[in-house]
Design a protein around this motif. Structure first.
Motif, PDB file in Angstrom:
ATOM      1  N   PHE A   1       0.814  -1.214   0.000  1.00  0.00           N
ATOM      2  CA  PHE A   1       0.000   0.000   0.000  1.00  0.00           C
ATOM      3  C   PHE A   1       0.848   1.265   0.000  1.00  0.00           C
ATOM      4  O   PHE A   1       0.319   2.369   0.041  1.00  0.00           O
ATOM      5  N   GLU A   2       2.179   1.116  -0.052  1.00  0.00           N
ATOM      6  CA  GLU A   2       3.051   2.281  -0.120  1.00  0.00           C
ATOM      7  C   GLU A   2       3.017   2.864  -1.525  1.00  0.00           C
ATOM      8  O   GLU A   2       2.850   2.150  -2.509  1.00  0.00           O
ATOM      9  N   ARG A   3       3.202   4.164  -1.600  1.00  0.00           N
ATOM     10  CA  ARG A   3       3.220   4.840  -2.896  1.00  0.00           C
ATOM     11  C   ARG A   3       4.379   4.326  -3.745  1.00  0.00           C
ATOM     12  O   ARG A   3       5.513   4.266  -3.288  1.00  0.00           O
ATOM     13  N   PHE A   4       4.069   3.988  -4.980  1.00  0.00           N
ATOM     14  CA  PHE A   4       5.033   3.562  -5.994  1.00  0.00           C
ATOM     15  C   PHE A   4       5.724   2.234  -5.678  1.00  0.00           C
ATOM     16  O   PHE A   4       6.654   1.842  -6.376  1.00  0.00           O
TER      17      PHE A   4
ATOM     18  N   GLY B   1       0.885   0.080 -14.767  1.00  0.00           N
ATOM     19  CA  GLY B   1       0.521   0.642 -13.472  1.00  0.00           C
ATOM     20  C   GLY B   1       1.363   1.853 -13.121  1.00  0.00           C
ATOM     21  O   GLY B   1       2.491   2.007 -13.583  1.00  0.00           O
ATOM     22  N   THR B   2       0.794   2.732 -12.283  1.00  0.00           N
ATOM     23  CA  THR B   2       1.529   3.920 -11.827  1.00  0.00           C
ATOM     24  C   THR B   2       2.159   3.694 -10.459  1.00  0.00           C
ATOM     25  O   THR B   2       2.969   4.507 -10.012  1.00  0.00           O
ATOM     26  N   GLY B   3       1.783   2.603  -9.788  1.00  0.00           N
ATOM     27  CA  GLY B   3       2.306   2.344  -8.454  1.00  0.00           C
ATOM     28  C   GLY B   3       1.553   3.075  -7.357  1.00  0.00           C
ATOM     29  O   GLY B   3       1.965   3.072  -6.202  1.00  0.00           O
ATOM     30  N   LEU B   4       0.436   3.738  -7.712  1.00  0.00           N
ATOM     31  CA  LEU B   4      -0.334   4.504  -6.730  1.00  0.00           C
ATOM     32  C   LEU B   4      -1.718   3.920  -6.476  1.00  0.00           C
ATOM     33  O   LEU B   4      -2.432   4.382  -5.591  1.00  0.00           O
ATOM     34  N   GLY B   5      -2.105   2.911  -7.259  1.00  0.00           N
ATOM     35  CA  GLY B   5      -3.458   2.363  -7.184  1.00  0.00           C
ATOM     36  C   GLY B   5      -3.839   1.876  -5.805  1.00  0.00           C
ATOM     37  O   GLY B   5      -4.889   2.265  -5.264  1.00  0.00           O
ATOM     38  N   LEU B   6      -3.002   1.040  -5.189  1.00  0.00           N
ATOM     39  CA  LEU B   6      -3.336   0.480  -3.876  1.00  0.00           C
ATOM     40  C   LEU B   6      -3.195   1.528  -2.766  1.00  0.00           C
ATOM     41  O   LEU B   6      -3.900   1.456  -1.755  1.00  0.00           O
ATOM     42  N   ALA B   7      -2.297   2.506  -2.956  1.00  0.00           N
ATOM     43  CA  ALA B   7      -2.206   3.602  -1.989  1.00  0.00           C
ATOM     44  C   ALA B   7      -3.510   4.397  -1.984  1.00  0.00           C
ATOM     45  O   ALA B   7      -4.018   4.787  -0.927  1.00  0.00           O
ATOM     46  N   ILE B   8      -4.069   4.610  -3.177  1.00  0.00           N
ATOM     47  CA  ILE B   8      -5.352   5.310  -3.290  1.00  0.00           C
ATOM     48  C   ILE B   8      -6.454   4.492  -2.625  1.00  0.00           C
ATOM     49  O   ILE B   8      -7.284   5.021  -1.884  1.00  0.00           O
ATOM     50  N   VAL B   9      -6.452   3.174  -2.873  1.00  0.00           N
ATOM     51  CA  VAL B   9      -7.463   2.293  -2.275  1.00  0.00           C
ATOM     52  C   VAL B   9      -7.418   2.380  -0.752  1.00  0.00           C
ATOM     53  O   VAL B   9      -8.455   2.528  -0.097  1.00  0.00           O
ATOM     54  N   LYS B  10      -6.225   2.290  -0.186  1.00  0.00           N
ATOM     55  CA  LYS B  10      -6.095   2.317   1.268  1.00  0.00           C
ATOM     56  C   LYS B  10      -6.597   3.636   1.853  1.00  0.00           C
ATOM     57  O   LYS B  10      -7.320   3.651   2.857  1.00  0.00           O
ATOM     58  N   HIS B  11      -6.248   4.755   1.221  1.00  0.00           N
ATOM     59  CA  HIS B  11      -6.671   6.055   1.735  1.00  0.00           C
ATOM     60  C   HIS B  11      -8.178   6.245   1.611  1.00  0.00           C
ATOM     61  O   HIS B  11      -8.810   6.876   2.477  1.00  0.00           O
ATOM     62  N   ILE B  12      -8.768   5.704   0.553  1.00  0.00           N
ATOM     63  CA  ILE B  12     -10.227   5.789   0.412  1.00  0.00           C
ATOM     64  C   ILE B  12     -10.908   4.996   1.518  1.00  0.00           C
ATOM     65  O   ILE B  12     -11.864   5.465   2.153  1.00  0.00           O
TER      66      ILE B  12
END
Length: 426
Positions: A373-376, A389-400
């Motif tokens: 869940f870390e950025r990138f 992938g941009t490496g930000l998808g799961l970081a966005i999911v976690k913050h949502i």
């Protein structure tokens, strides 16, 4: 004869009267002194509300008045002291910083609960112990030794590290005597836990470095192809089309990256006043599946959906819940095997709305799961880059999920698949 008898009677009566008066006087004084003595003992025990009733205006009466005044003043002074101690204790308990007071020998004379928590002190009795018996740290010991021996009044500010990986900012301030202003009677040491601050600084540094890298890669590619085209070195139409396609793909990648960064920034900064509404979860998931339908067909992946009850709703920002589902289901397709399966389930229990996205993909090794869940962060950087992938998808999911006061858990078996399990408070 009668005269002598009369004189003798008078003499005896004088003696009797004198004896009675002397006895009464002596008894009263002794009794008063005993009473005063007993009351003084009570005051010495801490009972400052004691007073003595005495009706005679003599030396003992003056002593009783003085005692009553002293008792009243002591009661008032002790009450003031108790009030000040209560206020000090309340302040020390309420502040999040750790505070330890020591005397000039380095022995602990005061410690608050925050200090015990920050320093992981389990020993209940630390008062009277030397500070270095309580905290074993070489840098602190050296600073404290220099501070005490040099008798400096300069406030010290430095950092120490305690196991396991706890960073503390330390301030040492002198305690000056109220009677002799140039005399130091001890020191106050304030501990501030900056572990999270250090972690965030590293995250920020890594984020800047990663963003720079992610932006530089497509920009370098675009610039290279543009320079080649501008120099007129490409004459073949197929090659020209190929170059333009690559430039288009890299531009799309840049756009996705910037959009993801903006989305992540928006989610992180909006803590309150989130535009929540009741969302039909089944309808929202079906919309996302429809958007990704061609991508799933390209790998011949079958998607199964189960929502119970059929009209299950969740209170959330519509755009964010769409982004959450899109990222999770897109990842399940992107990192799945050909001819694989994806199971999407949503249901409710007493307190939560639950969402599960499970696939038959490549899976994730257990050692990597805490960091996905870390950025990138990418488990397989080469493969993730090829997947777009941009490496930000799961970081966005976690913050949502966190913005909705929810939790997200991951379970995975390498080579067999991964499941993302989300719970959101009703």
């Amino acid at each position: 004869s009668d005269a002598w008898t009369y004189l003798l009677l008078i003499f005896l009566m004088d003696i009797i009267i004198s004896t009675v008066l002397w006895y009464r006087f002596t008894y009263r004084n002794v009794h008063s002194i005993k009473t005063i003595t007993n009351e003084v003992k009570e005051v010495a025990k801490g009972n400052y509300s004691r007073t003595i009733r005495y009706e005679y205006d003599d030396e003992i009466g003056d002593l009783v008045k003085t005692f009553n005044y002293m008792s009243s003043e002591l009661k008032s002074s002790m009450q003031d002291m108790y009030d000040k101690n209560s206020k000090l204790e309340a302040v020390l308990k309420s502040i999040v910083n750790g505070v330890i007071a020591i005397d000039n020998s380095g022995n602990v004379i005061l410690i608050n609960d925050s200090a015990k928590r920050i320093l992981d002190i389990s020993d209940a009795e630390v008062i009277g112990k030397h500070l270095l018996e309580v905290i074993r740290n070489y840098k602190l010991a050296q600073a404290l030794d220099d501070y005490i021996n040099n008798r400096t009044d300069v406030v010290l500010d430095f950092e120490i590290t305690l196991p396991p990986s706890k960073n503390l900012s330390v301030f040492i301030n002198p305690i000056m005597s109220s009677e002799f202003h140039n005399k130091r009677v001890g020191s106050v040491i304030v501990f501030n836990d900056i572990t999270e601050l250090k972690r965030l600084e590293k995250v920020r540094s890594d984020f800047v470095a990663n963003v720079s890298h992610e932006l530089r890669t497509p920009l370098t590619s675009i610039m290279g192809f543009v320079e080649t085209l501008r120099d007129g070195n490409v004459k073949d139409e197929d090659t020209l089309k190929k170059f333009l396609d690559i430039i288009s793909l890299e531009t799309e990648r840049l756009t996705r990256l910037i959009n993801d960064i903006l989305t992540l920034s928006k989610i992180e900064n909006v803590k309150e006043d989130i535009n929540k509404e009741l969302i039909d979860l089944k309808s929202e998931i079906e919309d996302v599946i429809y958007i990704l339908e061609n991508k799933a067909k390209g790998k011949n992946i079958k998607v199964s959906l189960s929502v119970q009850p059929d009209n299950l709703k969740v209170s959330a920002d519509k755009d964010w819940i769409h982004q959450l589902l899109l990222n999770l289901i897109d990842n399940s397709i992107k990192y799945n095997k050909d001819n694989g399966y994806i199971w999407i389930r949503a249901w409710e229990d007493i307190q939560n709305v639950c969402i599960s996205v499970k696939d038959t993909g490549i899976g994730i090794k257990g050692e990597y799961i805490p960091r996905i869940f870390e950025r990138f962060y990418r488990v397989d950087k080469g493969r993730s880059g090829n997947a777009g992938g941009t490496g930000l998808g799961l970081a966005i999911v976690k913050h949502i999920v966190e913005s909705m006061n929810g939790n997200i858990h991951v379970s995975s078996i390498p080579g067999q698949g991964t499941e993302f399990f989300i719970t959101i408070k009703k």
